[in-house]
Design a protein around this motif. Structure first.
Motif, short mmCIF file in Angstrom:
data_model
loop_
_atom_site.label_atom_id
_atom_site.label_comp_id
_atom_site.label_asym_id
_atom_site.label_seq_id
_atom_site.Cartn_x
_atom_site.Cartn_y
_atom_site.Cartn_z
N ASP A 70 0.83 -1.22 0.00
CA ASP A 70 0.00 0.00 0.00
C ASP A 70 0.86 1.26 0.00
OD1 ASP A 70 -2.13 -1.68 0.12
OD2 ASP A 70 -2.63 -1.27 2.22
N VAL A 71 1.89 1.26 0.82
CA VAL A 71 2.77 2.43 0.90
C VAL A 71 3.48 2.64 -0.43
CG1 VAL A 71 4.85 3.35 2.01
CG2 VAL A 71 3.09 2.22 3.39
N LEU A 72 3.96 1.55 -1.02
CA LEU A 72 4.70 1.65 -2.28
C LEU A 72 3.79 2.12 -3.42
CD1 LEU A 72 6.80 -1.61 -1.90
CD2 LEU A 72 7.49 0.73 -1.41
N THR A 76 4.18 5.65 -5.63
CA THR A 76 4.14 5.62 -7.10
C THR A 76 3.04 6.53 -7.62
OG1 THR A 76 4.98 3.36 -7.08
CG2 THR A 76 3.95 4.11 -9.10
N LYS A 77 1.88 6.49 -6.98
CA LYS A 77 0.75 7.33 -7.39
C LYS A 77 1.08 8.82 -7.20
CE LYS A 77 -3.66 5.74 -6.77
NZ LYS A 77 -4.89 5.49 -5.99
N ALA A 78 1.69 9.14 -6.08
CA ALA A 78 2.05 10.53 -5.79
C ALA A 78 3.10 11.02 -6.79
CB ALA A 78 2.57 10.66 -4.37
N ARG A 79 4.01 10.16 -7.17
CA ARG A 79 5.04 10.50 -8.15
C ARG A 79 4.40 10.88 -9.49
NH1 ARG A 79 6.85 8.04 -12.59
NH2 ARG A 79 8.90 8.63 -13.30
N SER A 80 3.35 10.17 -9.88
CA SER A 80 2.70 10.46 -11.16
C SER A 80 2.06 11.86 -11.13
CB SER A 80 1.66 9.40 -11.50
OG SER A 80 0.56 9.46 -10.63
N GLU A 96 3.25 18.12 -2.27
CA GLU A 96 2.72 17.86 -0.93
C GLU A 96 2.32 16.38 -0.79
OE1 GLU A 96 -1.46 18.91 1.27
OE2 GLU A 96 -0.55 20.46 0.02
N GLN A 97 1.64 15.84 -1.80
CA GLN A 97 1.23 14.44 -1.77
C GLN A 97 2.45 13.52 -1.78
OE1 GLN A 97 -1.34 14.36 -5.19
NE2 GLN A 97 -3.13 15.05 -4.03
N LEU A 98 3.46 13.88 -2.56
CA LEU A 98 4.67 13.07 -2.62
C LEU A 98 5.42 13.12 -1.30
CD1 LEU A 98 6.40 11.24 -4.33
CD2 LEU A 98 7.55 13.25 -5.24
N ASN A 99 5.49 14.27 -0.67
CA ASN A 99 6.14 14.38 0.64
C ASN A 99 5.45 13.49 1.66
OD1 ASN A 99 8.06 16.20 -0.25
ND2 ASN A 99 6.94 17.99 0.48
N THR A 100 4.12 13.47 1.65
CA THR A 100 3.35 12.62 2.56
C THR A 100 3.65 11.15 2.30
OG1 THR A 100 1.59 14.26 2.71
CG2 THR A 100 1.01 12.01 3.33
N ALA A 101 3.64 10.77 1.02
CA ALA A 101 3.91 9.37 0.66
C ALA A 101 5.33 8.97 1.04
CB ALA A 101 3.68 9.16 -0.84
#
Length: 187
Positions: A70-72, A76-80, A96-101
């Protein structure tokens, strides 16, 4: 000299001064606009570099932490989101989403001490840290350039010329309130 000739010379002189002022203001706006665009391109380059490093980091972690899917997937989703962003606001939201992930990924890494000592993981972490530093500098440079440009666009009489030629204020690359809070370190 006749009165009419003197008046004509004064009028032509004023028109020439106004023309030179207009040309100078326009050229300065173009220069500042290009500088700001170049600084923004550098922010995009650093965000892209960061996004390109993340799949390698995720794949390295995957080998050690198969149950943390789930974390991975979240990383990946935040990177997109970074790859698909088009303007500073979208980039800020995606960042912001990528930092959280990535913070969730760091929690996973803490669970696997053998991962933290893996050479590939350490190298990727170092690359990511370097990229984060370059990104911070690029954002600062862009925001400074945007500040200078925006100030010029808003000041009189340049604001008149800016409006005539379609120069608009640049958006700042800002972080959200949550990212402004200092992390709490506990031992």
């Amino acid at each position: 000299m006749k009165k009419g000739t003197l008046s004509l010379i004064i009028i032509l002189g004023l028109i020439a001064v106004l023309g030179f002022t207009l040309v100078g203001s326009y050229n300065n706006l173009v220069k500042l606009d290009e500088e700001t665009n170049a600084k923004w391109a550098q922010v995009e380059n650093q965000l892209k570099r960061r996004a390109d490093l993340i799949p390698n980091l995720v794949n390295t972690v995957k080998g050690f932490a198969k149950q943390e899917q789930d974390v991975l997937v979240g990383v990946t989703k935040a990177r997109s989101g970074i790859v698909e962003a088009k303007n500073p606001q979208e980039y800020a939201r995606a960042n912001e989403q990528l930092n959280t992930a990535l913070s969730k990924l760091n929690v996973v890494v803490e669970k696997y001490p053998e991962l933290k000592s893996n050479e590939n993981f350490i190298r990727l972490q170092d690359e990511l840290a370097g990229t984060e530093n370059r990104l911070a500098v690029s954002r600062m440079d862009y925001n400074e350039s945007a500040k200078i440009f925006n100030g010029k666009v808003r000041r009189f009489p340049t604001n008149i010329f800016a409006g005539m030629f379609g120069f608009e204020k640049k958006q700042y690359f800002e972080i959200n309130q949550e990212d402004k809070k200092l992390p709490e370190v506990k031992f």
